[in-house]
Design a protein around this motif. Structure first.
Motif, PDB file in Angstrom:
ATOM      1  N   LEU A   1      -6.483  -3.843   1.606  1.00  0.00           N
ATOM      2  CA  LEU A   1      -6.833  -3.386   2.949  1.00  0.00           C
ATOM      3  C   LEU A   1      -8.111  -4.045   3.446  1.00  0.00           C
TER       4      LEU A   1
ATOM      5  N   VAL B   1       0.836  -1.202   0.000  1.00  0.00           N
ATOM      6  CA  VAL B   1       0.000   0.000   0.000  1.00  0.00           C
ATOM      7  C   VAL B   1       0.870   1.249   0.000  1.00  0.00           C
TER       8      VAL B   1
ATOM      9  N   ALA C   1      -4.335   5.185   4.589  1.00  0.00           N
ATOM     10  CA  ALA C   1      -4.694   3.782   4.748  1.00  0.00           C
ATOM     11  C   ALA C   1      -4.558   3.399   6.213  1.00  0.00           C
TER      12      ALA C   1
ATOM     13  N   LEU D   1      -9.381   2.428   3.192  1.00  0.00           N
ATOM     14  CA  LEU D   1      -8.643   3.404   2.410  1.00  0.00           C
ATOM     15  C   LEU D   1      -9.481   4.667   2.263  1.00  0.00           C
TER      16      LEU D   1
ATOM     17  N   MET E   1      -5.116  -1.304  -3.797  1.00  0.00           N
ATOM     18  CA  MET E   1      -4.930  -0.930  -2.386  1.00  0.00           C
ATOM     19  C   MET E   1      -6.196  -1.196  -1.593  1.00  0.00           C
ATOM     20  N   ARG E   2      -7.313  -0.773  -2.140  1.00  0.00           N
ATOM     21  CA  ARG E   2      -8.570  -0.946  -1.408  1.00  0.00           C
ATOM     22  C   ARG E   2      -8.841  -2.422  -1.121  1.00  0.00           C
TER      23      ARG E   2
END
Length: 422
Positions: free
Chosen positions: A390, A316, A414, A397, A386-387
């Motif tokens: 996570l 991330v 994040a 995020l 990234m989302r």
């Protein structure tokens, strides 16, 4: 069975019907009790033969033929014939292959036919019929004028009900077998779908990892290559030394990227790639080496994390820095904050370059949806990756654009839940 000619499918049934007709003709021809009723007896035999021949292919028609035989027998006065025992084949066929209506009609026909038979028959006919089928005890009862009707009706009902129940049992066994086959096929399809889903998820994970590694490395290499254009050339020796450092940094970044890609491609499915919390600082230093000014702040003491959280935090932050390099304004610092209190909070903020600035950036303190931001900045794959990373570990995020005095800023934050590493 589709490739088998129709005549071959009908051949066994037709042979059974012809055999029944032949037996009936022989019986009628040799029956000394049939005088004027002989034509009607032949018609009865023909109806029974048709019923036997159609019992599998057309059970409803076979049932109708059986009832026709009964009507002929009652109206003509023909006595009971041995060939009528083969009506049990019709009862079996109706229960085995008939429709639901045919099954119910055949079930009602058995007791009704038995009642009609005992009401129509007289004691002499019963004696002769029972003597033919070998039930001599019941035949003697009928001959002496005893109570023969109830035993006779039960006997007729049993002769029809036994094959009917056998056909019904085989019908249910076939349904159970078909149900099991369907269940096995459904389970196989479900397993196949799950395997495809696992392969797709593995491919998506691999694509995200390669995107993160290659995207970051190429962004750093590009920034370093572009920085070489701005090296002062008034001092040839200093220019050459600076250029050599830049080329060394590019080579180091390329070598590191190649190692990371090999590691990602060689890692077993579902196995996290290596990454330690110290690598976060190495990412920051790599951006500094590319010629970008980075202001890094760390709050709280870094903690060891489980492998899956290490990977998430590393990838991330890597994607955040990549976006900052690609879309940040040159000459403006990239601000990185790492907070280790409660949960790990990673925040990267940079001033957006002129080419990436849009009218949407004038919304102060407005939260921008990642999908919308992807369309604006062209970084959708990275933000979506990234989302998903996570959310897979319970994190989240937040992406924002702000209009500030120094220019529009891009802030990505994040949150990674902290769990003690082993």
């Amino acid at each position: 069975m589709r490739d088998v000619p129709a005549w071959q499918r009908w051949a066994p049934d037709a042979a059974a019907g012809v055999a029944t007709l032949a037996l009936g003709i022989v019986e009628v021809h040799g029956n000394i009790y049939l005088d004027d009723e002989r034509p009607a007896a032949y018609l009865l035999v023909l109806a029974v033969a048709v019923g036997v021949g159609l019992s599998r292919a057309l059970p409803a028609a076979a049932l109708a033929a059986a009832w026709f035989a009964g009507v002929v027998q009652v109206t003509s006065g023909v006595g009971a014939l041995l060939v009528e025992v083969l009506l049990a084949v019709v009862a079996f066929g109706c229960a085995r292959w008939g429709s639901a209506v045919t099954v119910w009609l055949s079930a009602l026909s058995m007791p009704l036919g038995a009642i009609i038979a005992v009401l129509w028959l007289d004691s002499d006919l019963v004696y002769r019929a029972l003597e033919i089928v070998g039930v001599r005890m019941l035949a003697e009862t009928a001959y002496r004028g005893g109570d023969w009707r109830i035993p006779a009706s039960l006997l007729i009902f049993a002769l029809l009900a036994t094959p009917w129940l056998l056909g019904l049992a085989l019908r249910f066994l076939d349904r159970a077998r078909s149900s099991r086959v369907s269940q096995v096929e459904a389970e196989a399809e479900r397993d196949q779908a799950e395997e495809i889903a696992r392969l797709q998820e593995s491919q998506a994970r691999l694509a995200r990892d390669v995107h993160d590694v290659v995207g970051h490395s190429l962004a750093v290499i590009l920034a370093q290559a572009e920085s070489a254009q701005y090296l002062p050339d008034d001092d040839p020796a200093a220019h050459t030394a600076a250029l050599k450092r830049t080329m060394a940094n590019i080579a180091t970044s390329a070598r590191t990227s190649l190692q990371d890609v090999r590691q990602v491609l060689s890692a077993p499915a579902g196995a996290p790639a290596a990454g330690q919390h110290g690598d976060l600082e190495a990412l920051v230093e790599g951006v500094r080496a590319s010629g970008h000014e980075v202001v890094s702040t760390e709050v709280g003491a870094p903690r060891p994390l489980p492998p899956e959280l290490e990977v998430v935090a590393y990838r991330v932050l890597q994607e955040m820095l990549t976006n900052a390099i690609r879309h940040g304004r040159r000459g403006e610092p990239v601000r990185v904050e790492r907070h280790w209190e409660g949960e790990l909070r990673l925040e990267v903020r940079n001033v957006v370059g002129d080419a990436a600035t849009t009218e949407e950036e004038t919304r102060p303190l407005a939260r921008v949806d990642p999908a919308e931001l992807a369309a604006q900045a062209g970084v959708g794959h990275g933000l979506e990756g990234m989302r998903r990373r996570l959310e897979a570990v319970g994190g989240r995020l937040d992406v924002r654009r702000r209009e500030e005095p120094g220019g529009a800023t891009f802030t990505a934050t994040a949150w990674v839940p902290l769990r003690a590493g082993r």
